[in-house]
Design an enzyme around this catalytic site. Structure first.
Site, short mmCIF file in Angstrom:
data_model
loop_
_atom_site.label_atom_id
_atom_site.label_comp_id
_atom_site.label_asym_id
_atom_site.label_seq_id
_atom_site.Cartn_x
_atom_site.Cartn_y
_atom_site.Cartn_z
N LYS A 28 -37.68 21.02 61.96
CA LYS A 28 -36.26 20.18 61.65
C LYS A 28 -35.40 21.22 62.63
O LYS A 28 -35.58 22.19 62.94
CB LYS A 28 -35.81 20.10 60.51
CG LYS A 28 -35.96 21.59 59.60
CD LYS A 28 -35.58 21.21 58.07
CE LYS A 28 -36.53 20.64 57.39
NZ LYS A 28 -36.29 19.55 56.61
N ARG A 29 -33.98 20.32 62.83
CA ARG A 29 -33.12 21.15 63.46
C ARG A 29 -32.85 22.46 62.77
O ARG A 29 -32.95 22.60 61.70
CB ARG A 29 -31.75 20.48 63.63
CG ARG A 29 -31.89 19.42 64.86
CD ARG A 29 -32.19 19.89 66.31
NE ARG A 29 -30.85 20.62 66.70
CZ ARG A 29 -30.08 20.06 67.71
NH1 ARG A 29 -30.47 18.80 68.26
NH2 ARG A 29 -29.13 20.64 68.10
N LYS B 6 -42.28 11.37 56.16
CA LYS B 6 -43.39 11.50 57.29
C LYS B 6 -44.52 12.27 56.80
O LYS B 6 -45.68 12.22 56.64
CB LYS B 6 -42.90 12.13 58.47
CG LYS B 6 -41.95 11.15 59.04
CD LYS B 6 -41.19 11.62 60.47
CE LYS B 6 -39.98 10.75 60.66
NZ LYS B 6 -38.84 11.26 61.76
N HIS C 82 -23.52 9.62 57.30
CA HIS C 82 -24.65 10.42 57.43
C HIS C 82 -24.60 11.97 56.92
O HIS C 82 -25.63 12.52 56.91
CB HIS C 82 -25.33 10.66 58.90
CG HIS C 82 -26.12 9.14 59.16
ND1 HIS C 82 -27.40 9.22 59.08
CD2 HIS C 82 -25.50 8.06 59.76
CE1 HIS C 82 -27.72 7.97 59.55
NE2 HIS C 82 -26.64 7.27 59.97
N THR D 268 -35.64 12.62 56.79
CA THR D 268 -36.57 11.82 57.06
C THR D 268 -37.97 12.44 57.23
O THR D 268 -39.10 11.76 57.14
CB THR D 268 -36.43 10.63 58.14
OG1 THR D 268 -35.82 11.59 59.32
CG2 THR D 268 -35.35 9.72 57.64
N LYS E 42 -30.11 24.20 56.35
CA LYS E 42 -31.72 23.58 56.19
C LYS E 42 -32.49 25.01 55.58
O LYS E 42 -33.63 24.80 55.22
CB LYS E 42 -32.00 23.12 57.35
CG LYS E 42 -31.46 21.68 57.83
CD LYS E 42 -32.01 21.17 58.96
CE LYS E 42 -31.21 19.82 59.41
NZ LYS E 42 -31.74 18.80 58.58
#
Length: 842
Positions: free
Chosen positions: A568-569, A680, A377, A676, A574
């Site tokens: 998101k986290r 969405k 992952h 993911t 990110k």
């Protein structure tokens, strides 16, 4: 009141009357026990039990069906299952939603209000745990005999409060009021051993003098979509045995001994709140072995007890005869390891086969490899699990011996193929030498599995070409790609019924179980009615979310503005900081030219930071501080707002994603394995601004790159910049708007009461930014300009939205699971529904 939606089941009068009757019966029993006046929570529980009644018959029948057919069983092992709420999902999958809605309305209640009472089951951190939940939904919908196995954490991911702009964590006591969806199964309680020592005897190896903890299973039903299949998620809870510690206290403190039971039961107390970060704590290793040991005993019990097993010696005693029998037995079980967290399945299965079942070592290794498969992952080095050998020596001495033996076999093979290549042996060893000897769990997973997969094409390529390059050269046939997906039941039907209905009117309802049918929407891309309907649904979702924000957080936003969302986290890779720099740049432009017309934006950023991750917590403080200044500046007015969405979780995602216009997926190329959330947003009609990273690459391929806002460095550019050496100061000196933004952060413009507040953030960005925020700044700002341009043309924007929705079919977890089933597990999905409980079997 929610309008009746065709794709949510037809509410026949009989169904409505039955739901009402059942609801009243459950409510009556609740009140008889306790009191006279019902609370909203009583109503929620009455409805949950009513819906659960519809599950139970199907659940029992599904398990009977599996016992009779004895298919190959799929076991999905994960330390995280981020399930969210269960009530609405169950109603959707059983086709009960309209009946329940009508019945509850007739009783003078509001279904949505009752749904809001349910706690999220937050047994996961982010993507990996939510993926496991989507996979369970798809495996049930595809009729696979699948089981999810994990831990029933008493406390899930913490609740996030924002106090003075800082994140504060609160324990998530999600079981406080009970959980109507689980069933304790004390009859299947199993012992798990820790510590002790190993004895080599003529009768084989014995692991003795261990401490025992009991694993109590709690089963949660997992319904497929309208196919009467109900699978099981089994989560283990730790219980101290009744004689726990009492032997040591025979002469001493009985009270102390009973209190010490907590030490054993702490194993399932709390979810570790780290996402993409390895923290080598002994309690975490205990959790990993606890779930693996309990699950493997359960798998082997079910294997021996299966119908086939009562007539065939293969099942009762493990195969000791022919190779064919060995393979036949193995073909009955597939174990999928969700990342390296359940990697101990490999040595534990070896221990059971060799030490307990007395299977020959080589045969046991063959069985283990053919049974296990591993999903990687992440490629971030700080996320890789590397456990100290000293910890294993103490906690799991037999497993350490087995790992040493497996590693020796593996290295002998490598040495034979590459004679004299000592460096290759060092790189490929499961044991890392050094000051602190460590076990590389990813290497253990690769050598102990018959299949290794990444979770998006670009990620799988990186896995093959860099992370596991040596292993790929050794066994290229092992490596596969399985691009992630999301369940369209929760992420379209449940969270965006308006859009689902508009789609169903045009192309029918088949897309719910075959998302590729969304391609048919391409025929309506120029249909004015359809364009108007899609835009109308989006505006309704935005109004609803704006009302929610105002009610919950007392925040007023302009529903006509562009909803620009990054949820998101919080993590440096990110790049929420890139988003911050854009917000500051927009603010400076507005201040510079207040009379100019700007496309109004509401920038929403949400996500949790790991409690020990200092930089992530600073990023949250920066976002809230920027918001504080911008939102209170009279020159800005409605043109720009920056909102931090507190306590982002599954149930909040279900509200914000359908309301988003723009989805931000802006990680440095080569760092986000898949993502993911990106999928969405796409299926819910937001456009994506993003880098060529993770599944964004495949989204751009499906919809056409011109229908996403793609910007910034590609993986090759990042590598080239690494070669050359990234120098943040060059960008700072040459880009005036960037320099202005950094100087404002640095000088205390956004933190006037503590001017040095963000020095760590600025210092990181200027001198040790692994994720190269400045290198993509210019391209990002320019790309955001293109977003503004398109947003001013609502028709063109909506046409692009429709194209994105139409091209999102690939990103269903049904497609992902079908690929796992055929290419890794060796089973075929089934479209045939099991007969419902009211129809006799056969």
């Amino acid at each position: 009141r929610r309008k009746q939606i065709s794709v949510r089941g037809i509410a026949g009068l009989g169904d409505v009357a039955e739901v009402r009757k059942s609801f009243n019966r459950h409510l009556h029993f609740t009140l008889v026990k306790d009191r006279n006046v019902a609370t909203p929570r009583d109503y929620y529980f009455a409805l949950a039990h009513t819906v659960r009644d519809h599950l139970v018959g199907r659940w029992i029948r599904t398990q009977q069906h599996y016992y009779e057919r004895d298919p190959k069983r799929i076991y999905y092992l994960s330390l995280e299952f981020y399930m969210g709420r269960t009530l609405q999902n169950t109603m959707v999958n059983l086709g009960l939603q309209n009946a329940c809605d009508e019945a509850i309305y007739q009783l003078g209640l509001d279904l949505e209000e009752l749904e809001e009472i349910e706690e999220d089951a937050g047994l996961g951190n982010g993507g990996l745990g939510r993926l496991a939940a989507c996979f369970l939904d798809s495996m049930a919908t595809l009729g696979l005999a699948a089981y999810g196995y994990g831990i029933r954490y008493e406390f899930g991911i913490f609740n996030q409060k924002i106090v003075d702009g800082w994140q504060v964590e609160e324990a998530d006591d999600w079981l406080r009021y009970g959980n109507p969806w689980e069933k304790a199964r004390p009859e299947y309680m199993l012992p798990v051993h820790f510590y002790g020592r190993v004895e080599h005897t003529p009768d084989g190896v014995k692991w003795i003098d261990t401490q025992v903890v009991l694993a109590m299973p709690y089963d949660t039903p997992v319904p497929g979509y309208k196919n009467n299949t109900v699978n099981t998620m089994r989560l283990w809870s730790a219980k101290a045995p009744n004689d726990f510690n009492l032997q040591e206290f025979n002469m001493g403190d009985y009270i102390e001994a009973v209190l010490d039971r907590n030490l054993a039961e702490n194993i399932s107390r709390v979810l570790y709140p780290n996402d993409n970060f390895f923290e080598g704590k002994e309690l975490r290793l205990k959790q990993e072995y606890f779930v693996v040991a309990a699950t493997l005993q359960d798998i082997i019990r079910r294997f021996k007890a299966s119908k086939f097993g009562s007539t065939d010696s293969v099942r009762t005693v493990f195969p000791s005869q022919t190779r064919t029998e060995t393979i036949k037995s193995v073909l009955q079980v597939a174990i999928q390891l969700n990342d390296t967290h359940p990697a101990l399945s490999i040595p534990e299965l070896m221990r059971i086969l060799v030490d307990v079942e007395k299977v020959d070592w080589d045969k046991a290794w063959e069985i283990t490899k053919r049974t296990c498969a591993y999903t990687n992952h992440t490629v971030l080095p700080e996320a890789l699990e590397r456990w100290p050998v000293s910890m294993f020596e103490k906690l799991l001495p037999r497993h350490l011996e087995i790992i040493y033996a497996l590693n020796q076999m593996h290295l002998d093979r490598v040495a034979a193929l590459y004679p004299g290549d000592i460096d290759r042996l060092r790189r490929m060893s499961v044991i890392e030498e050094g000051d602190c000897k460590r076990i590389n769990m990813a290497h253990l997973c690769v050598i102990g599995s018959h299949a290794v997969n990444g979770v998006a094409r670009i990620h799988s390529d990186i896995v093959k070409n860099s992370v596991f390059k040596d292993f790929y050269e050794l066994e290229p046939e092992k490596f596969q790609n399985k691009t992630n997906g999301i369940t369209p039941r929760r992420w379209l039907l449940l969270c965006n019924p308006g859009l689902a209905d508009v789609i169903a009117e045009k192309i029918g309802e088949g897309f719910v179980t075959d998302l590729s049918q969304l391609k048919k929407l391409l025929d309506f891309i120029d249909n004015e009615t359809f364009i108007r309907d899609v835009a109308k649904v989006k505006q309704e979702n935005k109004l609803k979310f704006a009302a929610y924000l105002e009610e919950q957080y007392k925040v007023k936003i302009n529903p006509m503005s562009m909803f620009d969302v990054q949820v998101k986290r919080i993590h440096e890779y990110k790049r929420q900081l890139l988003n911050c720099l854009h917000a500051i740049t927009l603010y400076n432009r507005i201040r510079c030219n207040p009379s100019k017309s700007f496309v109004p934006r509401t920038i929403m950023i949400g996500g949790k930071a790991a409690p020990g991750y200092h930089m992530a917590k600073m990023i949250i403080k920066l976002i809230t501080s920027i918001g504080e200044v911008i939102n209170n500046d009279p020159y800005v007015g409605d043109k720009l707002k920056v909102i931090f969405l507190e306590n982002y979780r599954v149930s909040l995602a279900e509200k914000v994603i359908p309301a988003a216009d723009l989805s931000q997926q802006i990680s440095t190329a080569g760092t986000e394995a898949s993502g993911t959330g990106n999928m969405k947003f796409m299926v819910n009609g937001a456009l994506t601004i993003g880098t060529m990273d993770g599944a964004n690459v495949e989204m751009a391929e499906e919809a056409g790159e011109e229908n996403l806002f793609i910007f910034g460095m590609r993986v090759e550019d990042v590598e080239a910049l690494d070669q050359k050496g990234y120098n943040a100061r060059e960008y700072y000196e040459s880009l005036p708007e960037l320099r202005q933004a950094i100087d404002q952060i640095s000088s205390g413009f956004f933190s006037p009461r503590d001017p040095g507040c963000f020095r760590d953030v600025v210092n990181m960005l200027m001198y040790h930014d692994r994720f190269k925020v400045f290198a993509d700044y210019e391209a990002y700002i320019k790309c955001q300009g293109q977003v503004d341009q398109l947003f001013m043309d609502p028709r063109e924007w909506t046409r692009k939205v429709i194209r994105n929705i139409a091209c999102s079919g690939k990103f269903s977890s049904d497609r992902t699971i079908t690929e796992y089933a055929r290419e890794i597990w060796g089973v075929e999905p089934s479209a045939t529904a099991i007969p419902p409980p009211n129809i006799p079997r056969n």
